[in-house]
Enzyme design. Sequence first.
Site, PDB file in Angstrom:
ATOM      1  N   ASP A 129       0.681  -1.211  -0.047  1.00 23.67           N
ATOM      2  CA  ASP A 129      -0.020   0.109   0.148  1.00 23.67           C
ATOM      3  C   ASP A 129       0.823   1.187   0.068  1.00 23.67           C
ATOM      4  O   ASP A 129       0.306   2.138  -0.324  1.00 23.67           O
ATOM      5  CB  ASP A 129      -0.943   0.223   1.304  1.00 23.67           C
ATOM      6  CG  ASP A 129      -0.292  -0.215   2.466  1.00 23.67           C
ATOM      7  OD1 ASP A 129       1.055  -0.272   2.486  1.00 23.67           O
ATOM      8  OD2 ASP A 129      -0.938  -0.207   3.482  1.00 23.67           O
ATOM      9  N   HIS A 130       1.931   1.165   0.146  1.00 24.00           N
ATOM     10  CA  HIS A 130       2.838   2.248   0.711  1.00 24.00           C
ATOM     11  C   HIS A 130       3.607   3.105  -0.521  1.00 24.00           C
ATOM     12  O   HIS A 130       4.158   4.042  -0.687  1.00 24.00           O
ATOM     13  CB  HIS A 130       3.838   2.266   1.548  1.00 24.00           C
ATOM     14  CG  HIS A 130       3.162   2.672   3.351  1.00 24.00           C
ATOM     15  ND1 HIS A 130       2.280   1.959   3.583  1.00 24.00           N
ATOM     16  CD2 HIS A 130       3.928   3.525   3.973  1.00 24.00           C
ATOM     17  CE1 HIS A 130       2.316   2.507   4.870  1.00 24.00           C
ATOM     18  NE2 HIS A 130       2.939   3.211   5.178  1.00 24.00           N
ATOM     19  N   ASP A 194       3.395  -0.746  11.353  1.00 25.69           N
ATOM     20  CA  ASP A 194       3.137   0.581  11.098  1.00 25.69           C
ATOM     21  C   ASP A 194       2.444   1.364  12.333  1.00 25.69           C
ATOM     22  O   ASP A 194       1.542   0.558  13.225  1.00 25.69           O
ATOM     23  CB  ASP A 194       1.955   0.542   9.808  1.00 25.69           C
ATOM     24  CG  ASP A 194       1.554   1.987   9.553  1.00 25.69           C
ATOM     25  OD1 ASP A 194       2.200   2.273   8.327  1.00 25.69           O
ATOM     26  OD2 ASP A 194       0.783   2.594   9.893  1.00 25.69           O
ATOM     27  N   ARG A 476      -2.166  12.571  10.241  1.00 26.46           N
ATOM     28  CA  ARG A 476      -0.883  13.151  10.326  1.00 26.46           C
ATOM     29  C   ARG A 476      -0.621  14.288   9.432  1.00 26.46           C
ATOM     30  O   ARG A 476      -0.752  14.331   8.254  1.00 26.46           O
ATOM     31  CB  ARG A 476       0.332  12.026  10.320  1.00 26.46           C
ATOM     32  CG  ARG A 476       1.543  12.490  10.807  1.00 26.46           C
ATOM     33  CD  ARG A 476       2.348  11.196  11.132  1.00 26.46           C
ATOM     34  NE  ARG A 476       2.106  10.458  12.279  1.00 26.46           N
ATOM     35  CZ  ARG A 476       2.035   9.078  12.439  1.00 26.46           C
ATOM     36  NH1 ARG A 476       2.923   8.580  11.563  1.00 26.46           N
ATOM     37  NH2 ARG A 476       1.789   8.614  13.553  1.00 26.46           N
ATOM     38  N   SER A 671       5.750   7.972  12.961  1.00 27.70           N
ATOM     39  CA  SER A 671       5.586   6.588  12.340  1.00 27.70           C
ATOM     40  C   SER A 671       6.493   5.530  13.083  1.00 27.70           C
ATOM     41  O   SER A 671       7.350   5.803  13.814  1.00 27.70           O
ATOM     42  CB  SER A 671       6.246   6.676  10.880  1.00 27.70           C
ATOM     43  OG  SER A 671       6.355   5.294  10.283  1.00 27.70           O
ATOM     44  N   ARG A 673       8.503   3.515  11.577  1.00 27.82           N
ATOM     45  CA  ARG A 673       9.498   3.040  10.934  1.00 27.82           C
ATOM     46  C   ARG A 673      10.736   2.750  11.570  1.00 27.82           C
ATOM     47  O   ARG A 673      11.239   3.901  12.251  1.00 27.82           O
ATOM     48  CB  ARG A 673       9.707   4.127   9.645  1.00 27.82           C
ATOM     49  CG  ARG A 673      10.072   5.482  10.080  1.00 27.82           C
ATOM     50  CD  ARG A 673      10.020   6.270   8.884  1.00 27.82           C
ATOM     51  NE  ARG A 673       8.636   6.601   8.485  1.00 27.82           N
ATOM     52  CZ  ARG A 673       8.399   7.745   7.959  1.00 27.82           C
ATOM     53  NH1 ARG A 673       9.186   8.867   7.750  1.00 27.82           N
ATOM     54  NH2 ARG A 673       6.894   7.832   7.656  1.00 27.82           N
TER      55      ARG A 673
END
Length: 781
Positions: A129-130, A194, A476, A671, A673
């Site tokens: 999806d990213h 995520d 965000r 995030s 990440r």
Amino acid sequence: MASYCLTVTRLRLVLGSGARRFHVCSAFNAKAKVAMSRFEPNSTVNYEKMHENINIVRQRLGRPLTLSEKIVYGHLDDPVGQDIARGSTYLRLRPDRVAMQDATAQMAMLQFISSGLPRVAVPSTIHCDHLIEAQIGGVEDLQRAKEVNEEVYNFLASAGAKYGVGFWKPGSGIIHQIILENYAYPGVMLIGTDSHTPNGGGLGSICIGVGGADAVDVMAGIPWELKCPNVIGVKLTGSLSGWTSPKDVILKVAGILTVKGGTGAIVEYYGPGVDSISCTGMATICNMGAEIGATTSVFPYNHRMKTYMEKTGRGEIAVLADQFKEDLVPDNGCEYDQVVEINLSELKPHINGPFTPDLAHPVSEIGATAKKSGWPLEVKVGLIGSCTNSSYEDMGRAASLAKQALDKGLKCKAQFTVTPGSEQIRATIERDGYSKILRDVGGVVLANACGPCIGQWDRKDVKKGEKNTIVTSYNRNFTARNDANPATHAFVTSPEIVTAMAIAGTLDFNPETDYLTAANGEKFMLEPPTGDELPSKDFDPGQDTYQNPPADGAALTVIVSPSSNRLQLLEPFDRWHGKDMEEMRVLIKVKGKCTTDHISAAGPWLKFRGHLDNISNNMLIGAVNIDNEAINKVKNLLTGEFGGVPDVARHYKANGVNWVVVGDDNYGEGSSREHAALEPRHLGGRAIIVKSFARIHETNLKKQGLLPLTFADPKDYDKIRPDDKISITGLKTFAPGKPVTAVIKHSDGSQESITLNHTFNANQIEWFQAGSALNRMKELQ
């Protein structure tokens, strides 16, 4: 209670009808155990085990339990022996499943490959999806993404097949919407790579965002560690109506608690107002709970969740959830660490921003505030959808406003984009006419992907540095988050308010009081939005986009080209040398907010998420250097010249010089990440010293063998100068709860010592000593 097992095997989706065919067979006598996914017959729901654990813990603690405590403690690895104290002890948990989006899945799967394990131990999925950039429209953008990212998609698909991980192909939708539609259910514990994984709390789940190394632990079958969360209760009374939407609940909560007010806590919603919110509306609220730093958010099981599960093919689970309902709601008399009360009947539409998601304003006041603050009033673009607000109900309510405008001869004055959350939502709103209405009013329907929400937006209407305003239904809105333009003033609000402002073209439009002018010159007001909670014709699943892994993938090969600039196999980090860290340089002393977007930018850098060395070229390029107020410009203390942050770090590493980063409050906000932790480790960093950390980032740093340390006295931040040398002493006796000392050597020859705190437990200290959690895992095999 049920005394049977239902095994549900997916045969296929009946395209166009939304009906799902299942083969249901009676199996053995195992109470409350039912297969929870039409995609994975071996993935099971076991309410009985959770029920047993809850009773053990409740008896041990001798008090009523909150809902989140029931689900979390219901997944304890050792409910009998586990120390349990909110806010202090570390819990060892057994999550039910793992979900990874494609940007983070690359590194997670690379780490899993490095572990040497043959197959994942719990049901796991990858969701593409990213990596889909919004440029023209859904069909064209998806095709382009498949071509540009072919190497990465092939890697993820083949790795999933080899190691037993389900693969949702590009175009299937956003990870959190897919989870809500297929994998979440009341009482499940899911971890996802995520930060907006808590979306699943709208279906009564404990869904927690983590870094890839945490996911590897769970996929490896190792008990997963989480500091026992505090519990913030949000009591909802009254009911939603008119222009007020579920999004306004979390926008209000964010304004109250701020971006770090939920750190270390689960936010648990309760009270009579809950029943006025749809299941997908509850998911919206939980999703954006990530913006207040919460571990996760959750709602109690109710009839709204039951109906949603029935509509999405999980009626069997709803039957069992009814039977175990007392485990899926809070105990009477349970206590919260903090309580926030919101009367939904009095709540007004809100809009938050710019530049931070907790700057809350009632829509009725935003115009005056914008004029006073010098924010641009013209809305250049309105964007609806994303993982936060892309449900059938959201799209229906937006379409109801668009239809009113069209009936008066109007189209949007601002550009307008629509992001469906999943292929199922896309197909259903296309069938039911919502997409046509939204296109007719001026909207462009984008791919079923994250798109502009995460910076995957090839924006052309403004130049970089041009001051402008956009309004989104996202979660965000950090500086440059959506379009890489630091001058873009991004505001987050509900899809309804976005649509109204896109039609009006201005930020100071209040649809509750202000008029629009029809094509014939007549003045009119928009009626409050309406929309069905769920489609009356059931969902249309659209195209089948799921790849199930084979039963045995041992013979399969995952190939990573040594010359690839997108993927890179990992080399283990070096072990701790057994001594104190001496005379480390300060790479950068960061001023102010430093999110994971500042530490490891997204947007165009997403393509390097599987290549650690290449993506490390974005390390801290968005952080403000306190020494010169500049971005990506620090002094190389070996050469005396200024350079980019990653360049200076590489020069230090090449010359055997270790370094530290010094930061402010809530460092690593945003995030999940883990690249924001991997990059400093890869480029020679040893410690990150700040006033306070965001939860996920602190854990990610520990996982990679770095030292996340906090000033015992926040004022000590001011003592460190950019040209200092810092030694960290006390590492030979490094122990839980025992501070370490930083000796600061100034360039004028003076020195001083300060105390630094940490939150390492015994297991985490072993990660540091081994060089990383992955190194430690290999040692234990």
